[in-house]
Design a protein around this motif. Structure first.
Motif, PDB file in Angstrom:
ATOM      1  N   VAL A 144       0.844  -1.191   0.000  1.00  6.71           N
ATOM      2  CA  VAL A 144       0.000   0.000   0.000  1.00  6.71           C
ATOM      3  C   VAL A 144       0.883   1.246   0.000  1.00  6.71           C
ATOM      4  O   VAL A 144       1.711   1.438   0.899  1.00  6.71           O
ATOM      5  N   GLN A 145       0.692   2.080  -0.987  1.00  2.64           N
ATOM      6  CA  GLN A 145       1.421   3.344  -1.083  1.00  2.64           C
ATOM      7  C   GLN A 145       0.480   4.536  -1.160  1.00  2.64           C
ATOM      8  O   GLN A 145       0.903   5.674  -0.944  1.00  2.64           O
ATOM      9  N   GLU A 146      -0.814   4.317  -1.437  1.00  3.83           N
ATOM     10  CA  GLU A 146      -1.751   5.421  -1.585  1.00  3.83           C
ATOM     11  C   GLU A 146      -3.140   4.972  -1.154  1.00  3.83           C
ATOM     12  O   GLU A 146      -3.562   3.840  -1.427  1.00  3.83           O
ATOM     13  N   ILE A 147      -3.866   5.885  -0.451  1.00  6.40           N
ATOM     14  CA  ILE A 147      -5.245   5.660  -0.030  1.00  6.40           C
ATOM     15  C   ILE A 147      -6.088   6.798  -0.587  1.00  6.40           C
ATOM     16  O   ILE A 147      -5.880   7.966  -0.238  1.00  6.40           O
ATOM     17  N   SER A 148      -7.040   6.483  -1.443  1.00 12.86           N
ATOM     18  CA  SER A 148      -7.901   7.483  -2.074  1.00 12.86           C
ATOM     19  C   SER A 148      -9.291   7.405  -1.453  1.00 12.86           C
ATOM     20  O   SER A 148      -9.860   6.313  -1.319  1.00 12.86           O
ATOM     21  N   ARG A 168       0.954   2.631   5.417  1.00 13.85           N
ATOM     22  CA  ARG A 168       1.767   2.594   4.205  1.00 13.85           C
ATOM     23  C   ARG A 168       2.815   1.486   4.327  1.00 13.85           C
ATOM     24  O   ARG A 168       3.476   1.340   5.351  1.00 13.85           O
ATOM     25  N   ASP A 201      -0.853  -0.845  -5.821  1.00 19.94           N
ATOM     26  CA  ASP A 201      -0.489  -0.249  -4.534  1.00 19.94           C
ATOM     27  C   ASP A 201      -1.503   0.761  -4.009  1.00 19.94           C
ATOM     28  O   ASP A 201      -1.160   1.600  -3.175  1.00 19.94           O
ATOM     29  N   GLU A 202      -2.793   0.694  -4.424  1.00 24.20           N
ATOM     30  CA  GLU A 202      -3.751   1.717  -4.016  1.00 24.20           C
ATOM     31  C   GLU A 202      -4.987   1.084  -3.373  1.00 24.20           C
ATOM     32  O   GLU A 202      -5.477   0.046  -3.824  1.00 24.20           O
ATOM     33  N   TYR A 204      -8.858   2.173  -2.616  1.00 26.90           N
ATOM     34  CA  TYR A 204      -9.853   3.150  -3.046  1.00 26.90           C
ATOM     35  C   TYR A 204     -11.076   3.023  -2.140  1.00 26.90           C
ATOM     36  O   TYR A 204     -11.647   1.934  -1.971  1.00 26.90           O
TER      37      TYR A 204
END
Length: 351
Positions: A144-148, A168, A201-202, A204
């Motif tokens: 995980v590198q990004e949380i939208s 992260r 890596d996201e 959503y």
């Protein structure tokens, strides 16, 4: 006298030899004939012997086959007779066998689980699998590198991340979107949510927040509720002080029904300050000029229409009243303020 003459053929030796040869020839013929007869006789018994063995084997086979069939039929009859004479099994035998097998299985499972727990085999295996999975995810960039987040307005980001429980660098394969959704929906502002993994890596997140419908006071604490009565937040923020307030146990569950009824007369509804739920059966309405209206348990809608009509005609709420009791079906009771009652007495009016 005639003289004797001896011819060569008349010699004694020659005659004897002739006789001997004749005898030999005759005896030879006899011997050969006898040998032929003997050989014929010796051959006939051999053929007869062979035929006798074959017939004996066929007879024996037939006899023993018939004997075997007869014995098999006798055995079947005996078995049928024995089965018919066999005693029925006891009633308790089958339940006892099932119970015994169950106990043995339970003991075996308990022993196996005890062995595994004492050796920490399960925990060690799960830790090893987690390590290998994390190593594999890191090798392929599945972390995980990004949380939208889409749709967030009033929800605190810290509360959202805390409920999400994702940091992260976590393996994206270890994240269960369904469990994450359930944790997010425990937040007061969140009405519904959806969580998805977007490889590599996201994370959503799409949320829908509740709309504050009223303020609810219970045990001295005031918070916000939505139309369904769910608590949005336990804080009475100044931003929503304009909303009407319901008070008491069960008031949050019946607030929507009450406000739909009061909205039939918007001018009177806008003057409402508090709606108090009494024993979770009926309502007392408190207006902005400190007048209380006691609605009945039944036919509250009809009583509200009656109050609205009297307000339009006589401005009843502005007559110096303290309370208006509409619980009686055929009459209305009012309670005046002290100064209003004194002025009416001075005017000679009945109070």
């Amino acid at each position: 006298m005639r003289p004797l003459t001896v011819d060569k053929s008349d010699r004694l030796g020659t005659q004897n030899s002739k006789r001997k040869t004749a005898k030999k020839s005759t005896t030879g013929k006899r011997l050969s004939a006898s040998k032929r007869q003997i050989s014929k006789r010796s051959r006939k018994p051999k053929i007869e012997l062979r035929l006798g063995i074959g017939s004996f084997w066929f007879a024996a086979k037939t006899f023993f086959g018939a004997a075997a069939k007869t014995a098999h039929k006798l055995m079947q009859r005996k078995s049928k007779g024995a089965a018919s004479r066999r005693k029925p099994a006891p009633v308790w035998r089958k339940p006892a066998i099932i119970c015994g097998c169950t106990i043995i299985g339970a003991v075996a499972i308990a022993s196996l689980s005890n062995f595994l727990s004492e050796r920490d085999i399960v925990q060690a295996s799960s830790e090893w699998i987690d390590e290998q999975q994390f190593a594999l995810a890191s090798a392929f960039g599945l972390t995980v590198q990004e949380i939208s987040v889409v749709g967030r307005d009033k929800t605190s980001p810290n509360d959202l991340l805390k409920a999400l429980d994702i940091a992260r660098g976590d393996s994206i394969l270890d994240i269960d979107p369904e469990l994450a959704r359930e944790r997010i929906e425990t937040l007061g502002w969140i009405e519904s949510a959806s969580v998805m993994r977007r490889y590599p890596d996201e994370i959503y997140i799409k949320i829908e927040e509740r709309r504050p419908f009223a303020r609810w006071q219970i045990d001295g604490n005031t918070g916000l509720i939505d139309r369904n009565g769910a608590v949005v937040t336990s804080n009475d923020t100044p931003e929503f002080r304009y909303l009407p307030k319901v008070v008491g146990s069960g008031a949050n569950e019946h607030a929507a029904e009450l406000f739909d009824m009061l909205a039939q007369n918007p001018a009177l509804f806008t003057r409402l300050r508090n709606a108090v739920r009494v024993r979770d059966r009926r309502w007392n309405l408190e207006f902005d000029n400190d007048v209380s209206v006691l609605l009945p348990e039944e036919n509250a809608r009809q009583a509200w229409k009656q109050l609205a009509a009297m307000q339009d005609e006589k401005k009843l709420l502005d007559k110096g009243l303290i309370a208006i009791d509409l619980r009686a079906a055929d009459r209305m009771y009012v309670r005046l303020k002290s100064d209003a009652a004194a002025s009416r007495r001075a005017d000679g009016e009945k109070t």
